[in-house]
Design a protein around this motif. Structure first.
Motif, PDB file in Angstrom:
ATOM      1  N   ASP A  68       7.642  35.325   4.591  1.00 27.68           N
ATOM      2  CA  ASP A  68       6.426  35.982   4.537  1.00 27.68           C
ATOM      3  C   ASP A  68       6.075  36.102   3.093  1.00 27.68           C
ATOM      4  O   ASP A  68       7.031  36.185   2.257  1.00 27.68           O
ATOM      5  CB  ASP A  68       6.306  37.482   5.263  1.00 27.68           C
ATOM      6  CG  ASP A  68       6.274  37.303   6.778  1.00 27.68           C
ATOM      7  OD1 ASP A  68       6.102  35.977   7.269  1.00 27.68           O
ATOM      8  OD2 ASP A  68       6.484  38.259   7.379  1.00 27.68           O
TER       9      ASP A  68
ATOM     10  N   TYR B 141       4.793  33.914   9.087  1.00 24.19           N
ATOM     11  CA  TYR B 141       5.539  33.227   9.473  1.00 24.19           C
ATOM     12  C   TYR B 141       6.371  33.707  10.780  1.00 24.19           C
ATOM     13  O   TYR B 141       6.713  34.783  10.683  1.00 24.19           O
ATOM     14  CB  TYR B 141       6.452  32.045   8.678  1.00 24.19           C
ATOM     15  CG  TYR B 141       5.637  31.615   7.529  1.00 24.19           C
ATOM     16  CD1 TYR B 141       4.970  30.327   7.573  1.00 24.19           C
ATOM     17  CD2 TYR B 141       5.563  32.278   6.342  1.00 24.19           C
ATOM     18  CE1 TYR B 141       4.176  29.865   6.402  1.00 24.19           C
ATOM     19  CE2 TYR B 141       4.750  31.960   5.139  1.00 24.19           C
ATOM     20  CZ  TYR B 141       4.074  30.744   5.341  1.00 24.19           C
ATOM     21  OH  TYR B 141       3.538  29.996   4.232  1.00 24.19           O
ATOM     22  N   SER B 142       6.835  32.605  11.502  1.00 22.81           N
ATOM     23  CA  SER B 142       7.626  33.299  12.930  1.00 22.81           C
ATOM     24  C   SER B 142       8.994  33.675  12.226  1.00 22.81           C
ATOM     25  O   SER B 142       9.415  34.611  12.590  1.00 22.81           O
ATOM     26  CB  SER B 142       8.175  31.823  13.688  1.00 22.81           C
ATOM     27  OG  SER B 142       6.937  31.279  14.299  1.00 22.81           O
ATOM     28  N   ASP B 143       9.478  33.267  11.184  1.00 23.38           N
ATOM     29  CA  ASP B 143      10.684  33.705  10.338  1.00 23.38           C
ATOM     30  C   ASP B 143      10.055  34.650   9.115  1.00 23.38           C
ATOM     31  O   ASP B 143       9.628  34.267   8.228  1.00 23.38           O
ATOM     32  CB  ASP B 143      11.422  32.630   9.530  1.00 23.38           C
ATOM     33  CG  ASP B 143      12.462  33.009   8.944  1.00 23.38           C
ATOM     34  OD1 ASP B 143      12.813  34.387   8.869  1.00 23.38           O
ATOM     35  OD2 ASP B 143      13.111  32.289   8.459  1.00 23.38           O
ATOM     36  N   SER B 144      10.356  35.895   9.692  1.00 21.61           N
ATOM     37  CA  SER B 144       9.492  36.913   8.600  1.00 21.61           C
ATOM     38  C   SER B 144      10.018  36.799   7.273  1.00 21.61           C
ATOM     39  O   SER B 144       9.450  37.312   6.312  1.00 21.61           O
ATOM     40  CB  SER B 144       9.770  38.363   9.285  1.00 21.61           C
ATOM     41  OG  SER B 144      11.080  38.621   9.369  1.00 21.61           O
ATOM     42  N   THR B 145      11.285  36.271   7.047  1.00 26.16           N
ATOM     43  CA  THR B 145      11.728  36.113   5.674  1.00 26.16           C
ATOM     44  C   THR B 145      11.161  35.264   4.638  1.00 26.16           C
ATOM     45  O   THR B 145      11.173  35.228   3.584  1.00 26.16           O
ATOM     46  CB  THR B 145      13.526  35.946   5.785  1.00 26.16           C
ATOM     47  OG1 THR B 145      13.362  34.491   6.249  1.00 26.16           O
ATOM     48  CG2 THR B 145      14.119  36.768   6.340  1.00 26.16           C
TER      49      THR B 145
ATOM     50  N   ARG C 258       3.854  43.412  10.933  1.00 27.34           N
ATOM     51  CA  ARG C 258       4.395  42.740   9.616  1.00 27.34           C
ATOM     52  C   ARG C 258       3.718  43.667   8.508  1.00 27.34           C
ATOM     53  O   ARG C 258       4.394  43.882   7.746  1.00 27.34           O
ATOM     54  CB  ARG C 258       4.102  41.506   9.558  1.00 27.34           C
ATOM     55  CG  ARG C 258       4.622  40.487  10.646  1.00 27.34           C
ATOM     56  CD  ARG C 258       6.267  40.237  10.310  1.00 27.34           C
ATOM     57  NE  ARG C 258       6.685  39.346  11.204  1.00 27.34           N
ATOM     58  CZ  ARG C 258       6.850  37.904  10.986  1.00 27.34           C
ATOM     59  NH1 ARG C 258       6.366  37.450  10.006  1.00 27.34           N
ATOM     60  NH2 ARG C 258       7.162  37.192  12.299  1.00 27.34           N
TER      61      ARG C 258
END
Length: 447
Positions: free
Chosen positions: A317, A311-315, A262
């Motif tokens: 971050d 976060y698991s959902d990179s959007t 990431r």
């Protein structure tokens, strides 16, 4: 000239004790690796082949496997940081702490605290740092010496003080160079000499021959101290920004490889130096330290800190940071000029000799000051001049150029540059010994 001499004498008296301490502690720290190895009862190999390996961010490819092994072997501990080891870039360093701990020891990046080393090649943990030393007092003594050398054992305030003292030492040496010519010319033209004049002449010769040596080390000391002061302010500023921008959120804990992917995707022109896990000690934020992509030793700059919530959902971050100040440019050169240009044992020995020469010069200055202060009786003898005043700059000038080359060339370490650097430091040493022999012969002929 009289006023300038009085000014030189005043700042020299003030700085000489501290500069003497810096030189003596630096002399011992030259052989720190060898002394540490001796304390562990292990052989030491201080050669050019033992210089720092080129940094490779691919070492983090093994971060997941290392983390799993660390958790397996230390189930009651948490991982706080992952970073490559200094000087041994084929190992990963995992800083760990008891899960029940309520406070963490002072640490930054991979430095400080309890840790274990992971070898990706053998998929094993290396516990060499836990070996009971054969001479445990050595490590403690070296730590104290290092604290005295870098901060006078006074914490952060000591860094400010060392920086100021280094500047005063630099000015003292510089003013001494301007006085060398007039005082040496007067001594060469004299027809009588005394014990005090002899000590004064030796003080000038020892100090002058190593003047460039002292100038480089004191000036780089100023630069390094200033950098650490500025870097401390910079990192605190970034942490303050992160507190404001990430205050109301905490990060999920991802696998090391996912977290690293990431940050490198967000900063594709950088390479990772170190990674702090989210924990109760940092408000559950990641802290990544990034270096320039093409830098073989990015940790030299201590890195640009980037705080993140991942976060698991990179959007989702979030990142918080501030660009490294422009005035940090050139810092690596100054650090290398002070620390990383004497890797081989030959160079260390030559450094020790030149360090001893400048120490002798300072001790002679102290003796001279005591003789003047307490009016110690002096024996006077007649002498005849054997050296023209026009020659007094010959050996110092040649030596200064060679010493400067001996300090600069090994900054790019390999067998050739280290050999050239050693030769550059050896030639002026031979010239100086010859000059002292001439001086001794001249005095002997008058007795």
């Amino acid at each position: 000239m009289s006023t300038f001499y009085k000014w030189h004498k005043r700042i020299s008296i003030f700085s000489i004790i501290f500069f003497l301490m810096f030189c003596i502690t630096g002399l011992l720290l030259l052989f720190r690796n060898e002394l540490n190895a001796w304390s562990l009862g292990q052989p030491s190999h201080s050669t050019s082949t033992m210089t720092m390996s080129p940094y490779s961010s691919s070492i983090f490819d093994a971060a997941d496997a290392g983390a799993a092994l660390v958790k397996q072997q230390y189930p009651s501990k948490d991982i706080l940081n992952i970073s490559p080891t200094m000087n041994r870039s084929n190992l990963l360093r995992y800083r760990i702490i008891d899960s029940s701990a309520t406070s963490a020891p002072p640490a930054r990046m991979g430095m400080g605290g309890d840790y274990t080393l992971y070898n990706p090649n053998s998929n094993t943990l290396v516990e060499s740092h836990r070996v009971t030393p054969a001479h445990p007092w050595v490590r403690s003594a070296l730590h104290t010496i290092h604290e005295l050398h870098t901060r006078l054992a006074l914490g952060k305030f000591g860094i400010y003080l060392v920086t100021i003292l280094s500047m005063i030492c630099f000015l003292s040496i510089l003013s001494g160079i301007f006085l060398y010519g007039p005082f040496s010319s007067a001594y060469k033209r004299s027809t009588q000499t005394s014990n005090r004049l002899q000590i004064s002449a030796l003080h000038r010769e020892f100090s002058m021959i190593a003047s460039v040596w002292g100038i480089v080390l004191s000036l780089t000391g100023v630069w390094i101290g200033g950098f650490f002061i500025a870097n401390d302010y910079y990192t605190k500023n970034v942490a303050s920004i992160a507190t404001q921008e990430l205050a109301n959120h905490t990060s999920e804990i991802l696998s090391p490889s996912e977290a690293i992917q990431r940050i490198l995707s967000t900063y594709p022109d950088r390479q990772l130096i170190s990674m702090d896990y989210p924990s109760k000690f940092n408000n559950y934020h990641y802290a990544f330290y990034l270096g320039s992509q093409n830098d073989e030793d990015p940790a030299m700059f201590l890195g640009q800190p980037v705080y993140a919530n991942l976060y698991s959902d990179s959007t989702l971050d979030q990142y918080a940071t501030k660009e490294i100040p422009w005035y940090f440019t050139g810092m690596k050169t100054m650090i290398n000029l002070h620390i990383h240009n004497h890797n081989s044992m030959v160079l260390k020995i030559l450094w020790a000799i030149w360090d001893t020469i400048i120490i002798i010069g300072m001790l002679l200055g102290i003796i001279l000051t005591i003789m003047k202060r307490y009016h110690i009786p002096m024996k006077t003898t007649s002498i005849k001049s054997t050296l023209s005043p026009t020659h007094i700059w010959r050996i110092p000038a040649i030596s200064s150029v060679l010493i400067a080359c001996g300090l600069i060339i090994p900054m790019w370490p390999n067998s050739m540059t280290e050999t050239i650097g050693a030769i550059c430091l050896l030639i002026p040493l031979i010239l100086f010994i010859y000059s002292l022999y001439q001086h001794y012969t001249r005095i002997k002929e008058t007795l």
